[in-house]
Design a protein around this motif. Structure first.
Motif, PDB file in Angstrom:
ATOM      1  N   PRO A  88       0.611  -0.850  -0.365  1.00 25.54           N
ATOM      2  CA  PRO A  88       0.223   0.134  -0.139  1.00 25.54           C
ATOM      3  C   PRO A  88       0.866   1.527   0.233  1.00 25.54           C
ATOM      4  N   ASP A  89       0.269   2.476  -0.737  1.00 28.33           N
ATOM      5  CA  ASP A  89       0.723   3.443  -0.589  1.00 28.33           C
ATOM      6  C   ASP A  89       0.276   4.272   0.516  1.00 28.33           C
ATOM      7  N   VAL A  90      -0.732   3.858   0.950  1.00 34.00           N
ATOM      8  CA  VAL A  90      -1.222   4.879   2.738  1.00 34.00           C
ATOM      9  C   VAL A  90      -1.403   3.228   3.681  1.00 34.00           C
ATOM     10  N   VAL A  91      -1.135   4.228   4.993  1.00 33.08           N
ATOM     11  CA  VAL A  91      -2.055   2.846   6.077  1.00 33.08           C
ATOM     12  C   VAL A  91      -2.362   3.816   7.438  1.00 33.08           C
ATOM     13  N   THR A  92      -3.427   2.995   7.653  1.00 32.15           N
ATOM     14  CA  THR A  92      -4.034   4.107   8.451  1.00 32.15           C
ATOM     15  C   THR A  92      -3.907   2.734   9.972  1.00 32.15           C
ATOM     16  N   ARG A 108       9.148   1.052   2.933  1.00 34.42           N
ATOM     17  CA  ARG A 108       8.432   1.814   1.678  1.00 34.42           C
ATOM     18  C   ARG A 108       7.347   2.343   1.832  1.00 34.42           C
ATOM     19  N   ILE A 109       6.345   1.933   2.173  1.00 34.82           N
ATOM     20  CA  ILE A 109       5.544   2.787   3.103  1.00 34.82           C
ATOM     21  C   ILE A 109       5.272   3.886   2.721  1.00 34.82           C
ATOM     22  N   PRO A 110       5.359   4.728   1.667  1.00 28.75           N
ATOM     23  CA  PRO A 110       5.164   5.919   1.702  1.00 28.75           C
ATOM     24  C   PRO A 110       4.388   7.494   2.921  1.00 28.75           C
ATOM     25  N   HIS A 111       3.299   6.581   3.392  1.00 29.85           N
ATOM     26  CA  HIS A 111       2.009   7.095   4.359  1.00 29.85           C
ATOM     27  C   HIS A 111       2.259   6.837   5.174  1.00 29.85           C
ATOM     28  N   VAL A 112       2.374   6.824   7.098  1.00 26.22           N
ATOM     29  CA  VAL A 112       1.870   5.909   7.995  1.00 26.22           C
ATOM     30  C   VAL A 112       1.219   7.043   8.953  1.00 26.22           C
ATOM     31  N   LEU A 113      -0.197   6.300   8.891  1.00 27.34           N
ATOM     32  CA  LEU A 113      -1.292   7.504  10.027  1.00 27.34           C
ATOM     33  C   LEU A 113      -2.071   6.863  10.817  1.00 27.34           C
ATOM     34  N   HIS A 114      -0.956   7.370  11.832  1.00 25.24           N
ATOM     35  CA  HIS A 114      -1.700   7.136  13.588  1.00 25.24           C
ATOM     36  C   HIS A 114      -2.827   7.213  13.908  1.00 25.24           C
ATOM     37  N   GLY A 115      -3.832   6.805  14.004  1.00 27.19           N
ATOM     38  CA  GLY A 115      -4.817   7.013  15.129  1.00 27.19           C
ATOM     39  C   GLY A 115      -4.757   7.759  16.552  1.00 27.19           C
ATOM     40  N   TRP A 116      -3.983   7.457  16.602  1.00 25.93           N
ATOM     41  CA  TRP A 116      -3.389   8.523  17.823  1.00 25.93           C
ATOM     42  C   TRP A 116      -2.287   9.374  18.540  1.00 25.93           C
ATOM     43  N   GLY A 117      -2.478  10.186  19.031  1.00 25.70           N
ATOM     44  CA  GLY A 117      -1.420  10.960  19.322  1.00 25.70           C
ATOM     45  C   GLY A 117       0.304  10.758  19.633  1.00 25.70           C
TER      46      GLY A 117
END
Length: 271
Positions: A88-92, A108-117
């Motif tokens: 994937p290119d983006v993972v949440t 290699r995944i360019p966008h890793v988005l965490h749901g916590w601060g």
């Protein structure tokens, strides 16, 4: 002199907002949910160009892959355990436990988005990535992996992720542990497709998640995080206003124009 300056500023008009503020991404789904409904004549709908299609593939547990018309690939609740096709290119991710996130995703995944601060503050995500606008709405989460409803809660420890692409509003409820209030529903806005956990214990009771699903009233409901929950039981609780459709394939290909007219629970293979 003051009078002269007032005239000059009056001619110039109000100050122009900085470019960054003007170009900041905005949610079309929130805008549509807050606007009055518009009726489009059937003739005009038929003349409109065919809407772009999005493919949604169930990989396992609570991971769905979303492939966009622009070639972007997104994986929800990504732990690395459930994969299909290319990287994937983006993972949440949310902050539930090891089957919902990874602290060591493929570099290699360019966008890793965490749901916590990471700094003790709520995660705030509102990013335009390729042809997708990704945003989040935070919820609380139990501190320990337990079905004990009285367990201590971590404030803003989970995120509902919302993906806006090809005119569709796609939501993933994550590891949801409590009922949503009016502020949550207002922040979520309109959803066309929603992915809901139906385990009935580790996240929410079936009654609780069914209430939320009915309130969101998305055109398509995609169950996930099922474990041994009898599908018939979820179908019974979700209500007769929802159609039920069992598919033999793992992938749903859908566009704004092909959304069902009646809210429908679509059960993909593997769920």
């Amino acid at each position: 002199m003051l009078r002269f300056l007032a005239v000059v500023f009056g001619l110039l008009g109000a100050p122009v907002a900085p470019a960054a503020a003007q170009d900041s991404p905005r949610s079309e789904c929130l805008a549509m949910s807050q606007a009055p409904p518009l009726a489009t004549p059937v003739g005009l709908r038929r003349l409109a160009a065919k809407a772009d299609e999005v493919s949604i593939t169930y990989a396992g547990h609570s991971t769905y892959y979303i492939d966009t018309p622009g070639g972007l690939r997104i994986a929800t609740d990504f732990s690395g355990a459930y994969t299909t096709g290319r990287l994937p290119d983006v993972v949440t991710m949310n902050r539930a436990h090891s089957t919902h996130y990874s602290l060591f995703p493929d570099p290699r995944i360019p966008h890793v988005l965490h749901g916590w601060g990471d700094d003790g503050k709520p995660a705030q995500i509102a990013e335009r990535i390729g042809d997708v606008f990704v945003r989040n709405v935070t919820t609380d989460i139990r501190r320990y992996f337990s079905d004990d409803s009285s367990a201590e809660m971590i404030r803003d420890g989970n995120s509902i992720f919302i993906f806006e692409v090809a005119g569709l509003c796609i939501g993933h409820l994550g590891h949801l542990h409590h009922k949503l209030d009016e502020t949550h529903f207002a922040a979520i806005g309109r959803l066309d497709i929603v992915m809901v956990p139906i385990d009935g214990t580790y996240t929410m009771s079936l009654d609780g998640i069914s209430d939320i699903t009915r309130r969101l009233r998305a055109s398509v409901v995609l169950p996930m995080h099922r474990f041994a929950t009898p599908l018939d039981e979820f179908m019974r609780r979700i209500g007769q206003q929802f159609e039920i459709e069992v598919r033999t394939e793992r992938t749903l290909t859908i566009s704004r124009d092909s959304l069902p007219g009646t809210p429908t629970v679509i059960i993909l293979r593997g769920v």
